[in-house]
Design an enzyme around this catalytic site. Structure first.
Site, mmCIF file in Angstrom:
data_model
loop_
_atom_site.group_PDB
_atom_site.id
_atom_site.type_symbol
_atom_site.label_atom_id
_atom_site.label_comp_id
_atom_site.label_asym_id
_atom_site.label_seq_id
_atom_site.Cartn_x
_atom_site.Cartn_y
_atom_site.Cartn_z
ATOM 1 C CG ASN A 179 40.998 35.223 38.213
ATOM 2 O OD1 ASN A 179 41.197 34.511 39.182
ATOM 3 N ND2 ASN A 179 41.529 36.420 38.077
ATOM 4 C CG HIS A 204 45.452 37.263 36.475
ATOM 5 N ND1 HIS A 204 45.763 38.597 36.332
ATOM 6 C CD2 HIS A 204 45.506 37.018 37.806
ATOM 7 C CE1 HIS A 204 45.996 39.125 37.521
ATOM 8 N NE2 HIS A 204 45.860 38.176 38.430
ATOM 9 C CD GLU A 231 43.591 38.332 30.747
ATOM 10 O OE1 GLU A 231 42.996 39.404 30.575
ATOM 11 O OE2 GLU A 231 43.800 37.843 31.883
ATOM 12 C CB SER A 252 41.304 46.257 30.798
ATOM 13 O OG SER A 252 42.479 46.838 30.316
ATOM 14 C CB CYS A 256 46.594 42.664 35.120
ATOM 15 S SG CYS A 256 47.448 41.076 34.986
ATOM 16 C CB CYS A 266 47.278 39.240 31.362
ATOM 17 S SG CYS A 266 46.822 38.155 32.748
ATOM 18 C CG ASP A 279 42.454 39.064 40.542
ATOM 19 O OD1 ASP A 279 42.956 37.928 40.516
ATOM 20 O OD2 ASP A 279 42.122 39.690 39.506
#
Length: 148
Positions: free
Chosen positions: A42, A53, A55, A80, A82, A85, A145
């Site tokens: 991130n 982010h 990912e 996990s 979002c 992503c 975020d």
């Protein structure tokens, strides 16, 4: 195929790097045919970029791939994914996602599964503890975020 838990280490390392940089401790890594091809963390705080982010940073660091390569990929994230992503995972047709933890945040796992993505939850204590500690110490930054 490699055991999912053994693929978490590069993503966790990225999360720890991000935390050390003053960022949000979420890391990601991508494997193709069990070979690490890149990682990311991130970067919202460090780069002042609202969409960077872990990912997304990982995908950016990996660079352009063919559709065939994406179809052989596994994306690992310490948290996990979002909705944003999750959308990238679906867009590129990544068939496998390994999630370090979803206790601190439950993202798009159900949508991924509904669209045929194999999602493996590790419920990793190091990921859980790192994120919980960060959220407790930085609630405003965390809420920014996830847009809360």
């Amino acid at each position: 195929m490699t055991e999912p838990a053994s693929l978490l280490a590069p993503a966790l390392s990225q999360a720890q790097l991000g935390l050390g940089e003053g960022g949000i401790p979420i890391g990601s890594a991508m494997f193709i045919d069990d070979r690490l091809v890149g990682g990311g963390r991130n970067q919202r705080v460090q780069q002042s970029d609202p969409i960077l982010h872990a990912e997304m940073h990982c995908l950016q660091q990996v660079g352009r791939l063919s559709a065939e390569q994406y179809r052989r990929a596994t994306l690992v994230s310490t948290l996990s994914p979002c909705d944003m992503c999750t959308g990238a995972i679906l867009l590129f047709g990544i068939p496998r996602v390994i999630v370090g933890e979803n206790r601190n945040f439950f993202g798009g796992e159900d949508l991924l599964r509904a669209r045929g993505v194999e999602v493996t939850l590790l419920d990793d204590a190091a990921c859980i503890d790192m994120m919980a500690s960060f959220i407790q110490a930085n609630p405003e930054l965390w809420n920014e975020d996830i847009a809360r």
